[in-house]
Design a protein around this motif. Structure first.
Motif, PDB file in Angstrom:
ATOM      1  N   UNK A   3       0.846  -1.185   0.000  1.00  0.00           N
ATOM      2  CA  UNK A   3       0.000   0.000   0.000  1.00  0.00           C
ATOM      3  C   UNK A   3       0.886   1.240   0.000  1.00  0.00           C
ATOM      4  N   UNK A   4       0.477   2.258  -0.753  1.00  0.00           N
ATOM      5  CA  UNK A   4       1.227   3.504  -0.776  1.00  0.00           C
ATOM      6  C   UNK A   4       1.063   4.178   0.580  1.00  0.00           C
ATOM      7  N   UNK A   5       2.181   4.333   1.277  1.00  0.00           N
ATOM      8  CA  UNK A   5       2.185   4.924   2.612  1.00  0.00           C
ATOM      9  C   UNK A   5       2.373   6.433   2.543  1.00  0.00           C
ATOM     10  N   UNK A   6       3.231   6.893   1.613  1.00  0.00           N
ATOM     11  CA  UNK A   6       3.487   8.322   1.465  1.00  0.00           C
ATOM     12  C   UNK A   6       4.089   8.588   0.089  1.00  0.00           C
ATOM     13  N   UNK A   7       4.141   9.857  -0.266  1.00  0.00           N
ATOM     14  CA  UNK A   7       4.832  10.291  -1.473  1.00  0.00           C
ATOM     15  C   UNK A   7       5.941  11.222  -0.997  1.00  0.00           C
ATOM     16  N   UNK A   8       7.179  10.878  -1.337  1.00  0.00           N
ATOM     17  CA  UNK A   8       8.339  11.644  -0.907  1.00  0.00           C
ATOM     18  C   UNK A   8       9.040  12.236  -2.118  1.00  0.00           C
ATOM     19  N   UNK A   9       9.763  13.308  -1.893  1.00  0.00           N
ATOM     20  CA  UNK A   9      10.620  13.859  -2.933  1.00  0.00           C
ATOM     21  C   UNK A   9      11.918  14.249  -2.258  1.00  0.00           C
ATOM     22  N   UNK A  10      12.968  13.505  -2.577  1.00  0.00           N
ATOM     23  CA  UNK A  10      14.272  13.725  -1.958  1.00  0.00           C
ATOM     24  C   UNK A  10      15.154  14.625  -2.822  1.00  0.00           C
ATOM     25  N   UNK A  11      14.560  15.275  -3.815  1.00  0.00           N
ATOM     26  CA  UNK A  11      15.288  16.218  -4.640  1.00  0.00           C
ATOM     27  C   UNK A  11      15.343  15.856  -6.111  1.00  0.00           C
ATOM     28  N   UNK A  12      15.253  14.596  -6.448  1.00  0.00           N
ATOM     29  CA  UNK A  12      15.350  14.199  -7.853  1.00  0.00           C
ATOM     30  C   UNK A  12      13.971  14.067  -8.499  1.00  0.00           C
ATOM     31  N   UNK A  13      13.097  13.299  -7.870  1.00  0.00           N
ATOM     32  CA  UNK A  13      11.739  13.125  -8.390  1.00  0.00           C
ATOM     33  C   UNK A  13      10.881  12.519  -7.290  1.00  0.00           C
ATOM     34  N   UNK A  14       9.596  12.432  -7.554  1.00  0.00           N
ATOM     35  CA  UNK A  14       8.688  11.866  -6.569  1.00  0.00           C
ATOM     36  C   UNK A  14       8.903  10.360  -6.447  1.00  0.00           C
ATOM     37  N   UNK A  15       8.822   9.883  -5.205  1.00  0.00           N
ATOM     38  CA  UNK A  15       8.975   8.466  -4.901  1.00  0.00           C
ATOM     39  C   UNK A  15       7.776   8.034  -4.067  1.00  0.00           C
ATOM     40  N   UNK A  16       7.230   6.875  -4.389  1.00  0.00           N
ATOM     41  CA  UNK A  16       6.141   6.315  -3.593  1.00  0.00           C
ATOM     42  C   UNK A  16       6.750   5.407  -2.534  1.00  0.00           C
TER      43      UNK A  16
END
Length: 180
Positions: free
Chosen positions: A123-136
């Motif tokens: 299940x998608x817990x969060x959407x993160x962006x560590x600087x390069x692109x969005x990560x699920x």
């Protein structure tokens, strides 16, 4: 807008953060996380993470990172500075509906991630962006540590919001050989 706590089912969206006071007349600087910073004035009633009232914006003008304005709860620079760092939210239902075939990243949270064979990976817990692109961030269905899936067309070719799932194509594991 409600000032009491929101029901558990109401999803809050982070739209801004108090940056501190501006000038000596009690103005507050608010960093906007919206495409149009002046939309904060339209939302007006900004909430804390628990759903209680954070700031009620009465007026404002554009600033390089958001808005500088008057808030009902602030009359002095010291009061504004004391709120520095306060994250401000609105209920998801206050955002305009996206165009057809578009969605907000926050709408991905809670969707099942299924592989091409239909197996539920998690299940998608969060959407993160560590600087390069969005990560699920995916919480595995079988338990264990979460893992990240790039939110790209290759890794997530299809999203079925109304059905509650998305197609997830995991990149090959590092060191895994392609078949000859």
């Amino acid at each position: 807008m409600r000032s009491e706590r929101l029901a558990q089912d109401d999803k809050l969206i982070l739209v801004a953060q108090v940056a501190g006071g501006f000038g000596v007349r009690g103005d507050v600087r608010v960093t906007a996380y919206t495409a149009d910073p002046m939309a904060l004035l339209t939302y007006r009633d900004l909430l804390r993470a628990d759903g209680s009232t954070g700031l009620t914006l009465l007026s404002g003008r554009p600033d390089k990172n958001g808005v500088v304005g008057k808030a009902k709860e602030i009359t002095t620079k010291e009061q504004a500075d004391a709120l520095r760092g306060l994250k401000l939210f609105i209920p998801r239902d206050r955002l305009p509906e996206p165009e057809e075939d578009e969605f907000y990243l926050t709408d991905l949270i809670g969707l099942q991630a299924r592989d091409p064979e239909g197996v539920v990976l998690g299940t998608v817990k969060s959407v993160q962006n560590f600087g390069a692109s969005d990560m699920l961030e995916i919480a595995p269905a079988a338990g264990g540590p979460t893992w990240y899936l790039p939110f790209t067309r290759d890794a997530v070719p299809d999203v079925y919001l109304s059905d509650g799932w998305l197609l997830a194509v995991r990149p090959n594991e590092v060191g895994e050989r392609e078949p000859d």
